[in-house]
Design an enzyme around this catalytic site. Structure first.
Site, PDB file in Angstrom:
ATOM      1  N   LYS A 186      -3.979   4.874  15.015  1.00 53.38           N
ATOM      2  CA  LYS A 186      -2.678   5.861  15.589  1.00 53.38           C
ATOM      3  C   LYS A 186      -1.948   5.852  14.268  1.00 53.38           C
ATOM      4  O   LYS A 186      -1.274   5.256  13.377  1.00 53.38           O
ATOM      5  CB  LYS A 186      -1.394   5.058  17.094  1.00 53.38           C
ATOM      6  CG  LYS A 186      -0.252   5.372  16.732  1.00 53.38           C
ATOM      7  CD  LYS A 186       0.354   4.150  17.302  1.00 53.38           C
ATOM      8  CE  LYS A 186       1.385   4.135  16.463  1.00 53.38           C
ATOM      9  NZ  LYS A 186       2.438   5.701  15.965  1.00 53.38           N
ATOM     10  N   GLU A 259       1.988  -6.699   8.170  1.00 53.41           N
ATOM     11  CA  GLU A 259       1.858  -6.425   6.602  1.00 53.41           C
ATOM     12  C   GLU A 259       3.113  -5.973   6.793  1.00 53.41           C
ATOM     13  O   GLU A 259       3.679  -4.762   7.381  1.00 53.41           O
ATOM     14  CB  GLU A 259       1.293  -5.789   5.995  1.00 53.41           C
ATOM     15  CG  GLU A 259       0.914  -5.995   4.068  1.00 53.41           C
ATOM     16  CD  GLU A 259       2.027  -4.804   4.106  1.00 53.41           C
ATOM     17  OE1 GLU A 259       2.929  -5.374   3.256  1.00 53.41           O
ATOM     18  OE2 GLU A 259       1.759  -3.941   3.000  1.00 53.41           O
ATOM     19  N   CYS A 293       7.431  -1.659   0.458  1.00 52.90           N
ATOM     20  CA  CYS A 293       7.172  -3.031   0.972  1.00 52.90           C
ATOM     21  C   CYS A 293       7.570  -3.941  -0.613  1.00 52.90           C
ATOM     22  O   CYS A 293       8.373  -4.292  -0.564  1.00 52.90           O
ATOM     23  CB  CYS A 293       6.464  -3.832   1.528  1.00 52.90           C
ATOM     24  SG  CYS A 293       4.201  -2.920   1.091  1.00 52.90           S
ATOM     25  N   GLU A 391      16.781  -5.537   3.012  1.00 49.21           N
ATOM     26  CA  GLU A 391      16.176  -3.931   2.159  1.00 49.21           C
ATOM     27  C   GLU A 391      16.896  -2.893   2.446  1.00 49.21           C
ATOM     28  O   GLU A 391      16.006  -1.954   3.870  1.00 49.21           O
ATOM     29  CB  GLU A 391      14.336  -4.583   2.627  1.00 49.21           C
ATOM     30  CG  GLU A 391      13.371  -3.556   2.629  1.00 49.21           C
ATOM     31  CD  GLU A 391      11.582  -3.642   2.589  1.00 49.21           C
ATOM     32  OE1 GLU A 391      10.792  -3.345   1.707  1.00 49.21           O
ATOM     33  OE2 GLU A 391      12.004  -3.793   3.985  1.00 49.21           O
TER      34      GLU A 391
END
Length: 428
Positions: A186, A259, A293, A391
């Site tokens: 997806k 993750e 990330c 973040e």
């Protein structure tokens, strides 16, 4: 009007792969849907190509096809699976130029960075194919032998983010197939094109149903995580969404790999070569306009070199050209989508409210059509400020000073995110 994309001449192909039309594949066949949507080029805000918008019936169809394919693929010998996966890696490499251009167009990163991502994508596939599936004899006596074998799980649902859509698609496809599983990909609705094209290319190398795709909006993700026919979810994305994925997957006790976000500290020691290290820190903090990330998110610089290091870092940042990633000489592209742009912009809005001192940058890019913000370093904000605690996932980073190792380690570890960290010193 969607833009044209090159189909440059590379190595011999069985037939040409179009990079101007995009479909989802279920049971080896391109499946249309009544509804469609399109992505946006983040550098220009121009509409890109139409892609399908699926519903629950399409997912059910895809899962049924995958489960059927799993019965035979899971019994295919490892070496045969490996051969098919390596042939697929070769095919991705043959289309390197087209995938790089497509990646820049949909994601925004400069073409040279997109090129590196495509290279990492097929290298990742080959690296996975170089691994073996172990079989461990944990106990053997005259009367008993105990062997641990790793067997295929079933159908993997792969939920792909928008920041590295090509690399993370290949990074989920390869290990799933090598271990005898099948996969449904997806893509992110913000960056669907590379992932859909990778699945289309996979139809040439794997039996029908082994690699499928499901294209749609954000509603498809929860359908996948709750679907009883999907045995494992591989998700890369935000921590907030990751918690929802785990909660949703728990309803069917399916396996989950997450993750998630990071707030990675970099500790710069007083013995570093400033002229060499400051440009590296700036690069790793702002790569992909902060949308990585593992980017450096908090930069702790020893107080004895703080001022000199900050100047060197800001001077290098000024040399990193910002603009449309398809143009030559660009280092930093736009934010990938309007939602992320609006979120990151709140940190810029906080500058006057919080009275943050700006070392460089600080606002919007003048006369820019796309989702651009100036690469910005905030000079010594409070440790409990948003720019330090959260973040941003954008081109804005705090620089902070430290005096003792005990203090800086405590501050670096003062986060609920644990993804990466680095220490910069001459003394290993």
């Amino acid at each position: 009007m969607a833009p044209s994309a090159t189909n440059g001449s590379t190595a011999h192909r069985e037939d040409n792969l179009s990079f101007t039309s995009f479909s989802q594949f279920i049971d080896g066949v391109a499946v249309k849907t009544p509804a469609s949507r399109h992505g946006i080029n983040p550098a220009t805000k121009e509409d890109l190509w139409e892609v399908p918008v699926s519903g629950a019936e399409h997912l059910d169809h895809g899962v049924d096809a995958a489960r059927k394919a799993f019965r035979s693929w899971s019994k295919t010998p490892f070496e045969q699976r490996k051969k098919a996966v390596l042939a697929y890696a070769d095919a991705v490499e043959k289309y390197k130029e087209e995938f790089s251009t497509l990646l820049t167009t949909e994601q925004g990163k400069p073409t040279w960075q997109a090129n590196l991502e495509v290279t990492a994508g097929y290298d990742w596939i080959r690296g996975m194919a170089g691994l073996t599936i172990p079989e461990d004899v944990v106990e053997e006596t005259e009367t008993k032998k105990t062997i641990v074998r790793y067997t295929p799980i079933g159908v993997v649902g792969a939920i792909i983010p928008w920041n590295f859509p090509l690399l993370l698609t290949t990074g989920k496809i390869a290990p799933a197939l090598l271990t005898g599983n099948v996969i449904i990909v997806k893509p992110s609705p913000f960056a669907p094109y590379c992932a859909l094209k990778l699945v289309e290319l996979a139809q040439r190398y794997f039996p029908k149903g082994v690699v499928g795709s499901i294209s749609g909006g954000d509603d498809i993700g929860p359908m996948m995580t709750e679907h009883p026919g999907i045995d494992k979810i591989s998700f890369t994305g935000s921590t907030t969404t990751g918690k929802l994925v785990m909660r949703s997957a728990s309803k069917t006790l399916k396996r989950v790999v997450l993750e998630l976000g990071g707030n990675d500290p970099a500790i710069v020691c007083p013995d570093v070569d400033i002229s060499r290290v400051a440009p590296m820190i700036a690069t790793y903090a702002f790569l992909n306009s902060g949308q990585v990330c593992l980017n450096l998110k908090r930069i702790y610089i020893h107080e004895s070199i703080y001022d000199e290091f900050l100047v060197a870092m800001t001077e290098h940042l000024k040399t990193m050209a910002v603009g449309n990633g398809l143009d030559k000489g660009i280092v930093l592209g736009p934010l990938q989508n309007s939602m992320q742009y609006d979120r990151v912009k709140t940190f810029f809005d906080d500058i006057p409210k919080e009275k943050w001192k700006v070392a460089v940058g600080g606002g919007k890019m003048e006369n820019s059509k796309g989702y651009f913000l100036q690469p910005t370093i905030i000079d010594r904000p409070a440790d409990d400020s948003r720019i330090v605690v959260e973040e941003p996932f954008g081109p804005i980073v705090p620089a902070l000073s430290w005096r003792t190792e005990e203090d800086v380690i405590a501050r670096a570890n003062d986060t609920r995110m644990g993804l990466g960290a680095s220490v910069w010193s001459k003394d290993l």
